[in-house]
Design a protein around this motif. Structure first.
Motif, mmCIF file in Angstrom:
data_model
loop_
_atom_site.group_PDB
_atom_site.id
_atom_site.type_symbol
_atom_site.label_atom_id
_atom_site.label_comp_id
_atom_site.label_asym_id
_atom_site.label_seq_id
_atom_site.Cartn_x
_atom_site.Cartn_y
_atom_site.Cartn_z
ATOM 1 N N SER A 44 -1.571 6.662 2.040
ATOM 2 C CA SER A 44 -1.809 5.211 2.020
ATOM 3 C C SER A 44 -3.235 4.890 2.460
ATOM 4 C CB SER A 44 -0.790 4.468 2.877
ATOM 5 O OG SER A 44 -0.831 4.916 4.206
ATOM 6 N N VAL B 194 -5.294 4.899 -0.599
ATOM 7 C CA VAL B 194 -5.068 3.662 -1.357
ATOM 8 C C VAL B 194 -5.921 2.549 -0.763
ATOM 9 C CG1 VAL B 194 -3.379 1.887 -1.973
ATOM 10 C CG2 VAL B 194 -2.734 4.298 -2.060
ATOM 11 N N LYS B 195 -5.888 2.429 0.551
ATOM 12 C CA LYS B 195 -6.648 1.383 1.241
ATOM 13 C C LYS B 195 -8.148 1.549 0.996
ATOM 14 C CE LYS B 195 -6.762 -0.887 5.723
ATOM 15 N NZ LYS B 195 -6.261 -0.851 7.095
ATOM 16 N N LEU C 75 0.827 -1.209 0.000
ATOM 17 C CA LEU C 75 0.000 0.000 0.000
ATOM 18 C C LEU C 75 0.862 1.261 0.000
ATOM 19 C CD1 LEU C 75 -2.790 -0.987 2.571
ATOM 20 C CD2 LEU C 75 -2.900 -1.050 0.082
ATOM 21 N N GLU C 76 1.918 1.264 0.799
ATOM 22 C CA GLU C 76 2.784 2.438 0.905
ATOM 23 C C GLU C 76 3.482 2.741 -0.419
ATOM 24 O OE1 GLU C 76 2.954 -0.234 3.028
ATOM 25 O OE2 GLU C 76 1.796 0.706 4.643
ATOM 26 N N ALA D 190 0.932 4.227 -2.738
ATOM 27 C CA ALA D 190 0.669 5.602 -2.303
ATOM 28 C C ALA D 190 1.764 6.542 -2.795
ATOM 29 C CB ALA D 190 0.560 5.659 -0.778
#
Length: 189
Positions: free
Chosen positions: A167, A170-171, A156-157, A160
């Motif tokens: 992030s 994104v989640k 995720l990072e 992002a």
């Protein structure tokens, strides 16, 4: 082993930033396949993906002085690739279909072949086509995140950083994308 490769990669980046073409060539060799697979998911054409890989590494070579030590080279490189893929898409939007080429091994727990009944093979093919269509129908921001996280296996990072968003966003987009896919694919489950 992975840490050793990362340390060596950092050395290659440092050397390449000083103009060492051989070190940059090692970086190209190390990341070529990953960048190509990433781009193929976006442009859905092998030749276009290969052309964009070349453009990505050319742009990376030119922009290498702006690369910040401490950042992940792969994330920076995929960010360049994503920008080039977006530009390519904007130039050729009428020529491209919205189909994402999905690897059937993502969906099949057994290899296709004579050991699977023809009815079952047809059912799996129809499910894959429906899933592909459902992904195609997602809004671009959700589709981007879904492809990067679920199909490319990115963190995720990292996603992002590439997209320049938090992030948490994104989640959230990933969660919304999965929800929409479940709605559309409910009768296949």
């Amino acid at each position: 082993m992975k840490k050793l490769v990362a340390i060596e990669g950092d050395r290659w980046v440092e050397r390449a930033q000083k103009g060492d073409q051989q070190a940059f060539s090692l970086l190209v060799d190390a990341y070529h396949t990953r960048v190509w697979r990433f781009l193929l998911k976006w442009v859905r054409n092998r030749d276009d993906a290969e052309e964009l890989v070349q453009e990505t590494f050319l742009a990376a070579w030119r922009a290498l002085p702006s690369f910040r030590a401490g950042s992940q080279f792969s994330t920076w490189l995929l960010g360049i690739a994503l920008n080039l893929a977006r530009n390519h898409h904007n130039r050729t939007v009428k020529k491209l279909s919205r189909n994402v080429e999905l690897d059937e091994t993502i969906y099949m727990d057994t290899p296709s072949g004579s050991d699977i009944e023809p009815d079952r093979q047809l059912e799996r093919l129809q499910t894959m086509e429906a899933l592909q269509q459902a992904i195609d129908n997602l809004p671009e921001d959700m589709r981007q995140v879904l492809i990067m996280v679920r199909l490319e296996g990115m963190q995720l990072e990292e996603v992002a950083e590439i997209l320049g968003i938090p992030s948490g966003t994104v989640k959230s987009r990933l969660s919304r994308a999965k929800g929409r896919l479940l709605e559309q694919m409910g009768h296949y489950l």
